[in-house]
Design a protein around this motif. Sequence first.
Motif, PDB file in Angstrom:
ATOM      1  N   PHE A  90      25.427  30.398 -37.222  1.00  0.00           N
ATOM      2  CA  PHE A  90      25.148  30.239 -38.643  1.00  0.00           C
ATOM      3  C   PHE A  90      23.589  29.717 -38.758  1.00  0.00           C
ATOM      4  CE2 PHE A  90      29.890  29.343 -38.444  1.00  0.00           C
ATOM      5  CZ  PHE A  90      30.186  29.806 -39.668  1.00  0.00           C
ATOM      6  N   GLY A  91      23.051  29.187 -37.784  1.00  0.00           N
ATOM      7  CA  GLY A  91      21.619  28.961 -38.123  1.00  0.00           C
ATOM      8  C   GLY A  91      20.826  30.033 -38.196  1.00  0.00           C
ATOM      9  N   CYS A  92      21.252  31.119 -37.573  1.00  0.00           N
ATOM     10  CA  CYS A  92      20.502  32.478 -37.642  1.00  0.00           C
ATOM     11  C   CYS A  92      20.271  33.252 -39.146  1.00  0.00           C
ATOM     12  CB  CYS A  92      20.404  33.253 -36.495  1.00  0.00           C
ATOM     13  SG  CYS A  92      22.082  34.504 -36.632  1.00  0.00           S
ATOM     14  N   LEU A  93      21.472  32.896 -39.827  1.00  0.00           N
ATOM     15  CA  LEU A  93      21.503  33.376 -41.187  1.00  0.00           C
ATOM     16  C   LEU A  93      20.323  33.321 -42.171  1.00  0.00           C
ATOM     17  CD1 LEU A  93      25.315  32.531 -41.954  1.00  0.00           C
ATOM     18  CD2 LEU A  93      24.403  34.891 -40.898  1.00  0.00           C
ATOM     19  N   PRO A  94      19.689  32.397 -42.256  1.00  0.00           N
ATOM     20  CA  PRO A  94      18.508  32.253 -43.223  1.00  0.00           C
ATOM     21  C   PRO A  94      17.622  33.314 -42.945  1.00  0.00           C
ATOM     22  CG  PRO A  94      19.130  29.995 -42.540  1.00  0.00           C
ATOM     23  CD  PRO A  94      19.943  30.994 -41.733  1.00  0.00           C
ATOM     24  N   PHE A  95      17.076  33.613 -41.536  1.00  0.00           N
ATOM     25  CA  PHE A  95      16.243  34.623 -41.174  1.00  0.00           C
ATOM     26  C   PHE A  95      16.713  36.027 -41.502  1.00  0.00           C
ATOM     27  CE2 PHE A  95      15.864  31.129 -37.899  1.00  0.00           C
ATOM     28  CZ  PHE A  95      14.503  31.079 -37.915  1.00  0.00           C
ATOM     29  N   LEU A  96      18.109  36.334 -41.449  1.00  0.00           N
ATOM     30  CA  LEU A  96      18.636  37.682 -41.699  1.00  0.00           C
ATOM     31  C   LEU A  96      18.680  37.692 -43.381  1.00  0.00           C
ATOM     32  CD1 LEU A  96      21.231  37.707 -39.016  1.00  0.00           C
ATOM     33  CD2 LEU A  96      19.187  39.107 -39.043  1.00  0.00           C
ATOM     34  N   ILE A  97      19.149  36.862 -44.004  1.00  0.00           N
ATOM     35  CA  ILE A  97      19.339  36.977 -45.330  1.00  0.00           C
ATOM     36  C   ILE A  97      18.073  37.023 -46.216  1.00  0.00           C
ATOM     37  CG2 ILE A  97      20.314  35.779 -47.555  1.00  0.00           C
ATOM     38  CD1 ILE A  97      22.501  34.522 -45.402  1.00  0.00           C
ATOM     39  N   SER A  98      16.920  36.222 -45.721  1.00  0.00           N
ATOM     40  CA  SER A  98      15.987  36.102 -46.403  1.00  0.00           C
ATOM     41  C   SER A  98      15.217  37.563 -46.082  1.00  0.00           C
ATOM     42  CB  SER A  98      14.896  35.067 -45.643  1.00  0.00           C
ATOM     43  OG  SER A  98      14.714  35.295 -44.299  1.00  0.00           O
ATOM     44  N   GLY A  99      15.318  38.331 -45.123  1.00  0.00           N
ATOM     45  CA  GLY A  99      14.804  39.568 -44.743  1.00  0.00           C
ATOM     46  C   GLY A  99      13.584  39.477 -43.941  1.00  0.00           C
ATOM     47  N   TYR A 100      13.049  38.333 -43.398  1.00  0.00           N
ATOM     48  CA  TYR A 100      11.831  38.177 -42.559  1.00  0.00           C
ATOM     49  C   TYR A 100      12.119  38.873 -41.292  1.00  0.00           C
ATOM     50  CZ  TYR A 100       9.501  35.574 -46.204  1.00  0.00           C
ATOM     51  OH  TYR A 100       8.967  35.176 -47.418  1.00  0.00           O
ATOM     52  N   VAL A 101      13.512  38.402 -40.816  1.00  0.00           N
ATOM     53  CA  VAL A 101      13.811  39.266 -39.702  1.00  0.00           C
ATOM     54  C   VAL A 101      14.924  39.957 -39.822  1.00  0.00           C
ATOM     55  CG1 VAL A 101      14.726  38.713 -37.199  1.00  0.00           C
ATOM     56  CG2 VAL A 101      13.122  37.003 -38.533  1.00  0.00           C
ATOM     57  N   LYS A 102      14.806  41.387 -39.267  1.00  0.00           N
ATOM     58  CA  LYS A 102      15.656  42.456 -39.364  1.00  0.00           C
ATOM     59  C   LYS A 102      16.832  42.452 -38.369  1.00  0.00           C
ATOM     60  CE  LYS A 102      12.982  43.726 -42.917  1.00  0.00           C
ATOM     61  NZ  LYS A 102      13.170  43.560 -44.305  1.00  0.00           N
ATOM     62  N   ASP A 103      16.649  42.075 -37.378  1.00  0.00           N
ATOM     63  CA  ASP A 103      17.384  41.993 -36.109  1.00  0.00           C
ATOM     64  C   ASP A 103      18.218  41.024 -35.899  1.00  0.00           C
ATOM     65  OD1 ASP A 103      18.642  43.005 -33.824  1.00  0.00           O
ATOM     66  OD2 ASP A 103      16.936  42.597 -32.611  1.00  0.00           O
ATOM     67  N   PHE A 104      19.603  41.242 -35.717  1.00  0.00           N
ATOM     68  CA  PHE A 104      20.546  39.894 -35.457  1.00  0.00           C
ATOM     69  C   PHE A 104      20.234  39.170 -34.256  1.00  0.00           C
ATOM     70  CE2 PHE A 104      24.166  38.303 -33.181  1.00  0.00           C
ATOM     71  CZ  PHE A 104      24.631  37.097 -33.643  1.00  0.00           C
ATOM     72  N   PHE A 105      19.674  39.951 -33.149  1.00  0.00           N
ATOM     73  CA  PHE A 105      19.623  39.454 -31.645  1.00  0.00           C
ATOM     74  C   PHE A 105      18.281  38.673 -31.637  1.00  0.00           C
ATOM     75  CE2 PHE A 105      22.498  43.237 -31.121  1.00  0.00           C
ATOM     76  CZ  PHE A 105      23.529  42.503 -30.451  1.00  0.00           C
ATOM     77  N   THR A 106      17.280  39.145 -32.512  1.00  0.00           N
ATOM     78  CA  THR A 106      16.082  38.302 -32.608  1.00  0.00           C
ATOM     79  C   THR A 106      16.383  37.092 -33.395  1.00  0.00           C
ATOM     80  OG1 THR A 106      14.777  40.469 -32.529  1.00  0.00           O
ATOM     81  CG2 THR A 106      13.917  38.595 -33.478  1.00  0.00           C
TER      82      THR A 106
END
Length: 507
Positions: free
Chosen positions: A85-101
Amino acid sequence: MNYRFIRNLIGKMLILVSILMIVPLVTSFIYVEDIKNIIAYIIPMVSLAGIGAMMAYIKPAKETHLGAREGFVIVALSWLLISLFGCLPFLISGYVKDFFTAFFEIASGFTTTGASALTTEEMNTMMDMGGRSLMMWRSFSHWIGGMGILVFVLAVIPESKEGSSVHILRAESPGPQVGKIVSKMRASSRILYLIYIGMTIIEIISLNICHIWDDNMTFFDSLIMSFGTAGTGGFASTAESCALYAPCSQYVIATFMILFGVNFTIYYWLFIKNFKDIFHNEEIRWYLIMVILSVLIITLQIYKLYSSLEEGFRHSYFQVASIISTTGFSTTDYWSGAQGRWPALSLCILLFLMFCGSCAGSTAGGMKQSRIIILTKHTGSKIKQMISPRKVEVIRMDGKPIEDNVIQSTVAFFIVYIVVLFASALLISIWNPAMPQEDQEPLTMITASLACISNIGPGLGAVGPAGGYANFSWLSKLILSFEMIAGRLELFPILILFHPRTWKKRI
């Protein structure tokens, strides 16, 4: 297996994490960030709160038996879920494109590793294009994971059983032996967090005082660096880590890294003036002697590489503090910097400190000094028994005999630690197509694995202070992410999840 209790406590943990996400959300409002950044926190907050409420709604029966197995499962599943759940802000914001990153990044945050898989472009975009709230979330995750999220749950939620609290604290807290500071485990958890919060506030104040001489140390920077230091993490507010800060700020950060590597029980003893136990504590003596000797030897080796003896001493002091506390900050590139690579002996000392780590009961990673002491004494005892087979050797620590089960668990931990370390190094060496061939060397793979299992962050080679984990494949990032979580939880809670007997009914 008491599934109702496991579900209930994990649900409470998820609700608490959703509340803690208010910190980056408020940061986003303060710096008037884009609406997508605000949504990036609201979605996971609502999801965490909703799922947590459903899981915590059904309360477990009070008379049911709760054992170590439930404690291990609760801790392991909780850390995996907060990372997802903690990685969702990186993905939703668009700053990080890759889930594994994104998963690697937040797992590195919660486990206080500080290893980053973001590219230089992604880091600069985050810093320059309104991603301060994400930088806050990265560093605040260090602070959350430093003392342990479930320790915090035990401290603030009065419903869990005292027996279950002991098992959860033992599963989440580092060290071969975990005990209560006072008679009640909940009271012990609160004392630990009061010490933790108090020391964090003192560092924030100290760094703000340094702003008088250091224009780069803003209030935002003081928060980021203090959260990273307290959790012995390593995510900094700049791509250069601590290199841009003035010497006063570097000395403050280095000193607090050493302080946060000390067993927190020592600070409680200081508070109640129990100087006798502090004086007889072998672990703190080993820890401080190792720091002093390492700083002196490295300073004598590297001072000619810098403009003055003071600068050489400062870089030596900072890097020793950073590595032994498994924080991972840096003030200089000791591997490929402009001043030249540090001598082999200095690098070997840093490698040895990566392995050892700090004290049990601290926020640091690594093997822990107490385990090094037990293994050393156990080996010495075996050598003496070979010489005099009839002589009975009693291994003591702090003047007290060490129980056989503690020695056996320490030896078992060491074996599993080495196996996981090298198995992971082999696995991440299999496939990394984006990594330059010259970077795919054994030193890089072994120290990357060591840096992740010991929750340090930087290693040597391509993952040195100026390097990173961006070029590793998605498979390698996933392996290293699980290694970070396993290392933070001292291996066994994660490994127990894969044992079939864990999920069978209690006989």
